[in-house]
Design an enzyme around this catalytic site. Structure first.
Site, short mmCIF file in Angstrom:
data_model
loop_
_atom_site.label_atom_id
_atom_site.label_comp_id
_atom_site.label_asym_id
_atom_site.label_seq_id
_atom_site.Cartn_x
_atom_site.Cartn_y
_atom_site.Cartn_z
N GLY A 1 0.73 -1.23 0.00
CA GLY A 1 0.03 -0.05 -0.13
C GLY A 1 0.88 1.03 -0.01
CG PHE A 2 0.26 6.22 0.55
CD1 PHE A 2 1.47 6.77 -0.25
CD2 PHE A 2 -0.18 6.74 1.56
CE1 PHE A 2 1.88 8.16 0.17
CE2 PHE A 2 0.17 8.02 2.06
CZ PHE A 2 1.57 8.58 1.47
CB ILE A 3 1.35 4.28 4.84
CG1 ILE A 3 0.82 5.56 4.68
CG2 ILE A 3 2.45 4.39 6.01
CD1 ILE A 3 -0.01 5.84 5.90
CG ASP B 1 -0.76 -5.97 0.06
OD1 ASP B 1 -1.92 -5.91 -0.12
OD2 ASP B 1 -0.38 -4.69 0.68
N GLY C 1 -3.57 -2.50 -2.46
CA GLY C 1 -2.13 -2.13 -2.54
C GLY C 1 -1.84 -2.46 -4.18
CG LEU D 1 1.25 0.00 7.78
CD1 LEU D 1 2.39 -0.82 8.51
CD2 LEU D 1 1.76 1.07 7.13
CE1 TYR E 1 -9.95 2.42 8.85
CE2 TYR E 1 -9.89 4.83 9.55
CZ TYR E 1 -9.19 3.89 8.86
OH TYR E 1 -8.12 3.62 9.00
CE LYS F 1 -7.40 1.34 11.18
NZ LYS F 1 -6.15 0.39 11.07
#
Length: 331
Positions: free
Chosen positions: A10-12, A31, A36, A74, A147, A151
């Site tokens: 993914g991005f981060i 993943d 991603g 993540l 969400y 979390k």
């Protein structure tokens, strides 16, 4: 260190993978490539052990975690579009997935960094939110808050794994992390606005544009992940990670136009049209990062114009298609 990065494509996650490799750590990526992309890891593919699979698959988790001493978790459902449009899938991924990762880390006795979100603060709009501030959430029947609820429970599971089982868990709460390779497809506001500006399309903002947010460069955040998980003083604690440079969404759009040299107009889209009737957003979200600064010297060093410029340069090199015609006011 030999590290497992769930959601590493993914991005981060992909930026974290590159950072770890730059310091000669071994890296395993788990993943399922639902959000991603293998393209995000193309530059380091030969240096990474990639396991294609879901965090809900116990066998895949055990294979990926074998031999690792550190886990960076993540993998999660990404963006408000995903949460609103696929709420049950998102809840399973964010709740059951985190539970599975924590249980695997416990089986293998691995320290773990749990990536949470500033979303857990909900509608709390106080100046400089700190880690012990109250969470103010809307009705559980509004998908906007599913969400944040998930979390929060992820953090609770992580905390009690530390308290009850002695697992070395660190919780981080990123505030609007932005940078190259981030897609606007899931509702992330900066890459979407930049894409619209570069294409000469109207920049779409949700609501009246007075919502205030802080945006932080991914390059400022991922090093803190590594330092925190290695510091035993951080175990069992939560840390805000973000910038304190605050802007309204209208100001953000104007800065995107200036940095990209675009003359696109700015238009406002009602939340009900963008998402669903009764959709709720928060007026302000700004972090207090004192705890991370005092423990590890964390500080967001990249200014917003430079963040926008980096996103624009990345999109000029590798355009990313955005889903839908509108983007969320902030993530």
């Amino acid at each position: 260190m030999k590290a497992l990065v769930t959601g590493g494509a993914g991005f981060i996650g992909s930026h974290l993978v590159e950072h770890l490799l730059a310091f000669d750590h071994e890296v395993v990526v788990l993943d399922d490539f639902s959000t991603g992309s293998a393209e995000n890891l193309a530059a380091v593919a030969d240096d990474v052990t990639a396991v294609s699979g879901s965090i809900l698959d116990e066998d895949a988790l055990d294979r990926a975690m074998d031999g690792c001493d550190t886990v960076f978790h993540l993998a999660a459902a990404v963006g408000v579009h995903t949460i609103v449009n696929r709420p049950m899938e998102s809840l399973r991924r964010n709740l059951l997935g985190t539970q599975a990762v924590l249980e695997a880390a416990r089986r293998h006795a691995r320290r773990l960094l749990l990536v949470s979100s500033s979303e857990i603060y909900g509608k709390n709009t106080k100046d400089n939110l700190c880690e012990d501030d109250d969470r103010i959430l809307g009705s559980p029947l509004k998908s906007r808050w599913s969400y944040a609820a998930a979390k929060g429970l992820d953090e609770l599971m992580g905390f009690w794994c530390w308290r009850e089982y002695g697992l070395g868990v660190v919780i981080v709460r990123p505030f609007n992390v932005v940078g190259p390779r981030q897609s606007g497809a899931f509702g992330m506001v900066v890459p979407h606005l930049v894409e619209q500006a570069l294409a000469g399309q109207p920049l779409t903002l949700h609501g009246d544009g007075t919502q205030r947010r802080c945006f932080c460069a991914v390059a400022d955040v991922v090093p803190a992940f590594v330092v925190l998980v290695e510091d035993e003083r951080a175990h069992g604690r939560a840390f805000n990670l973000g910038s304190t440079e605050e802007v309204t969404m209208r100001q953000l759009a104007e800065r995107v136009l200036r940095v990209t040299n675009s003359d696109s107009p700015i238009v406002h889209v009602p939340y009900d049209r963008a998402y669903e009737p009764g959709f709720e957003d928060m007026a302000r979200r700004c972090p207090d990062t004192t705890r991370a600064r005092e423990l590890i010297g964390f500080r967001a060093r990249t200014c917003l114009d430079d963040i926008i410029a980096a996103v624009a340069a990345d999109q000029r090199r590798s355009p990313r298609e955005t889903v839908g015609a509108v983007t969320e006011g902030a993530t």
